[in-house]
Design an enzyme around this catalytic site. Structure first.
Site, PDB file in Angstrom:
ATOM      1  N   GLU A 102       0.817  -1.228   0.000  1.00  0.00           N
ATOM      2  CA  GLU A 102       0.000   0.000   0.000  1.00  0.00           C
ATOM      3  C   GLU A 102       0.842   1.266   0.000  1.00  0.00           C
ATOM      4  O   GLU A 102       0.502   2.257  -0.650  1.00  0.00           O
ATOM      5  CB  GLU A 102      -0.961   0.006   1.201  1.00  0.00           C
ATOM      6  N   HIS A 162     -11.692  -4.971   8.336  1.00  0.00           N
ATOM      7  CA  HIS A 162     -12.298  -4.829   7.010  1.00  0.00           C
ATOM      8  C   HIS A 162     -13.604  -4.043   7.047  1.00  0.00           C
ATOM      9  O   HIS A 162     -14.391  -4.134   6.114  1.00  0.00           O
ATOM     10  CB  HIS A 162     -12.599  -6.212   6.399  1.00  0.00           C
TER      11      HIS A 162
END
Lengths: 324, 322
Positions: free
Chosen positions: A60, A129
Site C-alpha cells: 500500500e 475490514h
C-alpha cells in the site's frame, strides 16, 4: 436516464476519464485481471491494457508513493486502496507527502491524484475490514475528502476528482456497490465541495453521508408519517465542508441531527457540529444530536455489528426526542 | 597514480560544486551558531562527491529525489545558492517561498522532487516518477538518493520490488555515511553490505568510494545507461561520512576522533583538488582562486538570504490547493 449500480457508475466514470485523458491510469491490488476486490474496475484492463490498468504487489505504501511520484511528473493516477482499513500502511505517503508537497514546495507543483478506497461495515468482516476512517483524512490540510452515497453522485464526483489538480481521497462503501440509481445518458460532472439537499423539510436538519445517508432517508420517510418533516443533507465532500448549504438549512429548521457510521469520538460529526455552532449558535433551538458508530473495534458477530452502527430506528428515536 | 581523463572545464565544474556545497554547509553551521538560522539543519559536508558525481551522470531534464540531508543535491542539481540559503532561513525569496526549509528543500523547476523530512519518505516519489517515464516513454531517468538508515524502512523494499518488477528507470543511490542519526549501520542493519538488501530483487548493484567524485560519476553513469537502455533499476552504495553531527545538537558521542580523522584524511574536495594539481589539469593557484570565488558567492547568497523578508502573513493559506 439509465439505472446503474453504484459500482457501475464508478466504473463508467473511470472509463470515460481514461478515454478522455491518456494520462489517467489505474493502479492497485487486484484491479486488473480480477477487476477489483468489489469489481469496480472490471473490464478496464481489457479496454485499456495492462500499462494503464496495473495490478500491484500488496504494497500500500508503494502504491500511494508511486502514485504520488507519477502525479507530480505529469500523470493522473487513480490508485485503489482495497480497504480503507489498509490506508494506515500508506498514511505516511498520503498525509506527509501527497498532502503537503505542494505547500512545502511553495506551490511549485500540482498533485493530481485520486485515492479510491472503500470502507464501512455490513458484511460481518470484523475489525480490519469494516472501518470508517474518514475523520483521520479530514484532519489533513492539503487533501480533499469525498464520500458519495448514490450512483449519480459517485460518478459525477469521481469524474471531477480525476480532473482535480489536488489529491482527492474518494471513499466508497462496500454496502453501496449493489445499490442502484439513475444516471443521465449524457456526460456530467459534480462540483467537489458542494453539499446536496437530498430531501427538503422544515422541522429538523439531518446531516448524513455514505451508507448513513440511505438510512437517514428511510428514517425521514417514517418520521414524516408521524408529522416530523426532515430536511436531509448529504455533505458529499467532507473536506472542504460546504458549511454554507448546511447553515441555510439550520436557519430554517433550528434543529440538527448528524449521522455517521464512524466512531463518535473525534468523528466528522464533532467537526460539522462545531462548525454549525461557530457559524450560528443562535439559530439552534436545541443541542445538536449525533447518531454515530460505537467507540469500539468492529465486532464480527452479526448482531453486534448491527449494534455498532446507527440503524434507521436509532435515527428515528433521536430525531423524535429532539423534536418533541 | 592513474592519469585521469578530464578536461579543465569539467574539473573546475566538479571542484567548484563540491566547494559550493561544503561552504554552504559551513555557512549554515555558522548561522546556526549565531542563531541567525533557527531550527535545525542536516548538513551534507563530507558527502559532496556523491551529489556532484551522481549529477554529472544525468541530463537537466532527468529527475532526482533527495534525502533527509538534502542541501547538496539541490545545489548539484542546479539550485541557485541565494534562493536555497533564503529557503533555509524561511524567507519569502526562498526556492519554496519559505514554506519548506532545510528538511524539505526542493526545486521542482530543476527536476528536484525534494528532500524529505521522513527518512526514506522519497522512495515512492522516485519510483512513481520512473513509472511516468516508462508510460510516457521519455527516456529520462530518476536518481533516488537515500541514506543507509532508509534501507531499514519498509517502503525501500516495497519500491525496489515494484521498480524491479516493472523495469522502471530508477537508479537507487544509497549514501552510506555509517550512521542513521547516532545508530551505526553495524548496530541497526542485519546486513552491513547494503547492496545485499537490493540484490534479492534481481537488480544490478555496486559499491563505490563516495569520497571520490569520479568513482561516483562512473559508477552512476554505468547504471544510468542501464536504465536508459530499458533494463530497469539498480542500486549503488556510496561509502561516505558526514562531518558534522546529525544536527546541531549532536555531540557525536557514538563515534571516535580517530574515525573522524580517517575520513577527513580522505576528504573529497582535498583529494580531488590535489589530484588535479598533480596531474597538471589545474594549478594550485587556480584551486585557491576557485575557493575564494565560492566564498564570495556564499557571502553574497547569505547576505541576500539575511536581507530578504519573511513571507507575508497572507502566505499562510497560499499554495495549499491549486
Amino acid at each position: 436516464m439509465k439505472q446503474l449500480f453504484y459500482w457501475q457508475a464508478i466504473n463508467e466514470a473511470l472509463e470515460e476519464e481514461m478515454k478522455r485523458d491518456p494520462n489517467v491510469f489505474v493502479m492497485g491490488e487486484d484491479v486488473a485481471i480480477y477487476g477489483g476486490a468489489y469489481g469496480v474496475t472490471r473490464g478496464l484492463m481489457e479496454k485499456f491494457g495492462e500499462e494503464r490498468v496495473r495490478d500491484t504487489a500488496i504494497s500500500e505504501a508503494a502504491i500511494a508513493g508511486a502514485g504520488l511520484g507519477a502525479a507530480v511528473t505529469g500523470m493522473r493516477p487513480v490508485i485503489e486502496i482495497m480497504y480503507i482499513d489498509f490506508i494506515s500502511i500508506a498514511l505516511d505517503q498520503i498525509y506527509n507527502q501527497m498532502a503537503k508537497i505542494r505547500y512545502m514546495f511553495g506551490g511549485k507543483t500540482k498533485v493530481p491524484i485520486v485515492v479510491r478506497t472503500q470502507g464501512g461495515p455490513g458484511r460481518t468482516l470484523g475489525a480490519h475490514h469494516s472501518q470508517s476512517l474518514e475523520s483521520w483524512l479530514v484532519h489533513v490540510p492539503g487533501l480533499k475528502v469525498v464520500m458519495p452515497a448514490t450512483p449519480y453522485d459517485a460518478k459525477g464526483l469521481l469524474k471531477s476528482a480525476i480532473r482535480e489538480d489536488n489529491p482527492v481521497i474518494f471513499i466508497e462503501h462496500k454496502m453501496l456497490y449493489g445499490t442502484k440509481g439513475e444516471i443521465p445518458e449524457e456526460e456530467y460532472t459534480l462540483p467537489i465541495g458542494k453539499a446536496s439537499i437530498k430531501r427538503e423539510g422544515s422541522d429538523v436538519t439531518i446531516i448524513a453521508y455514505s451508507m448513513a445517508l440511505l438510512k437517514a432517508l428511510k428514517a425521514a420517510e417514517q418520521l414524516q408519517k408521524g408529522g416530523i418533516n426532515c430536511e436531509v443533507i448529504d455533505p458529499l465532500t467532507l473536506l472542504p465542508l460546504d458549511i454554507a448549504t448546511i447553515m441555510e438549512s439550520v436557519k430554517k429548521t433550528h434543529k440538527v441531527v448528524i449521522v455517521h457510521e464512524a466512531c463518535k469520538t473525534g468523528g466528522t460529526g464533532a467537526e460539522i457540529g462545531m462548525q454549525i455552532i461557530e457559524n450560528g449558535f443562535d439559530y439552534l433551538d436545541a443541542p445538536i444530536k449525533r447518531v454515530c458508530g460505537a467507540d469500539v473495534p468492529m465486532p464480527k458477530a452479526p448482531n453486534l455489528e448491527k449494534l455498532a452502527v446507527p440503524q434507521v430506528e436509532d435515527i428515528i428515536k433521536v430525531t423524535k426526542e429532539l423534536c418533541e | 597514480m592513474e592519469k585521469t581523463e578530464l578536461d579543465k572545464k569539467t574539473a573546475v565544474f566538479y571542484l567548484k560544486q563540491m566547494m559550493q556545497i561544503r561552504q554552504f554547509e559551513d555557512k549554515i553551521m555558522d548561522l546556526l551558531g549565531q542563531n541567525i538560522a533557527e531550527g535545525g539543519s542536516h548538513l551534507y559536508a563530507g558527502q559532496e562527491a556523491i551529489a556532484v558525481g551522481a549529477m554529472a551522470s544525468i541530463n537537466p531534464d532527468d529527475y532526482i529525489v533527495s534525502t533527509h540531508r538534502g542541501h547538496g543535491h539541490c545545489i548539484a542539481k542546479g539550485g541557485k545558492l541565494p534562493e536555497l540559503m533564503a529557503e533555509i532561513l524561511g524567507k519569502k525569496t526562498g526556492c519554496c517561498k519559505g514554506k519548506g526549509g532545510s528538511l524539505h528543500l526542493a526545486d521542482v523547476s530543476t527536476g528536484n522532487l525534494g528532500a524529505n523530512g521522513v527518512v526514506g519518505g522519497g522512495f515512492g516519489l522516485a519510483t512513481g516518477a520512473g513509472l511516468t517515464i516508462k508510460i510516457k516513454k521519455t527516456n529520462q531517468v530518476v536518481l533516488c538518493f537515500f541514506g543507509d538508515g532508509a534501507t531499514n524502512q519498509g517502503l525501500f523494499h516495497e519500491c525496489l520490488n515494484m521498480a524491479a518488477k516493472w523495469v522502471l528507470p530508477v537508479v537507487y543511490i544509497c549514501e552510506n555515511n555509517l550512521y542513521g542519526m547516532s545508530v551505526s549501520v553495524k548496530r541497526a542493519s542485519a546486513l552491513e553490505d547494503l547492496t545485499k538488501k537490493a540484490s534479492p530483487y534481481g537488480i544490478p548493484t555496486d559499491t563505490v568510494d563516495g569520497m571520490d567524485v569520479l568513482a561516483v560519476r562512473d559508477g552512476v553513469t554505468k547504471f544510468v545507461k542501464h536504465s536508459r537502455e530499458g533494463k530497469g533499476p539498480s542500486m549503488i552504495v556510496c561509502q561516505s561520512y558526514r562531518y558534522y553531527g546529525h544536527s546541531r545538537s549532536d555531540p557525536r558521542v557514538y563515534r571516535t576522533k580517530e574515525e573522524e580523522k580517517f575520513w577527513h584524511d580522505r576528504d573529497a574536495i582535498l583529494t580531488f583538488g590535489r589530484k588535479m594539481v598533480e596531474q597538471k589539469i589545474l594549478t594550485q593557484q587556480e584551486v585557491d582562486n576557485l575557493d575564494k570565488e565560492v566564498q564570495k558567492e556564499l557571502d553574497d547568497a547569505t547576505k541576500y538570504a539575511i536581507e530578504s523578508p519573511l513571507p507575508e502573513p497572507s502566505a499562510l493559506y497560499e499554495d495549499l490547493y491549486v
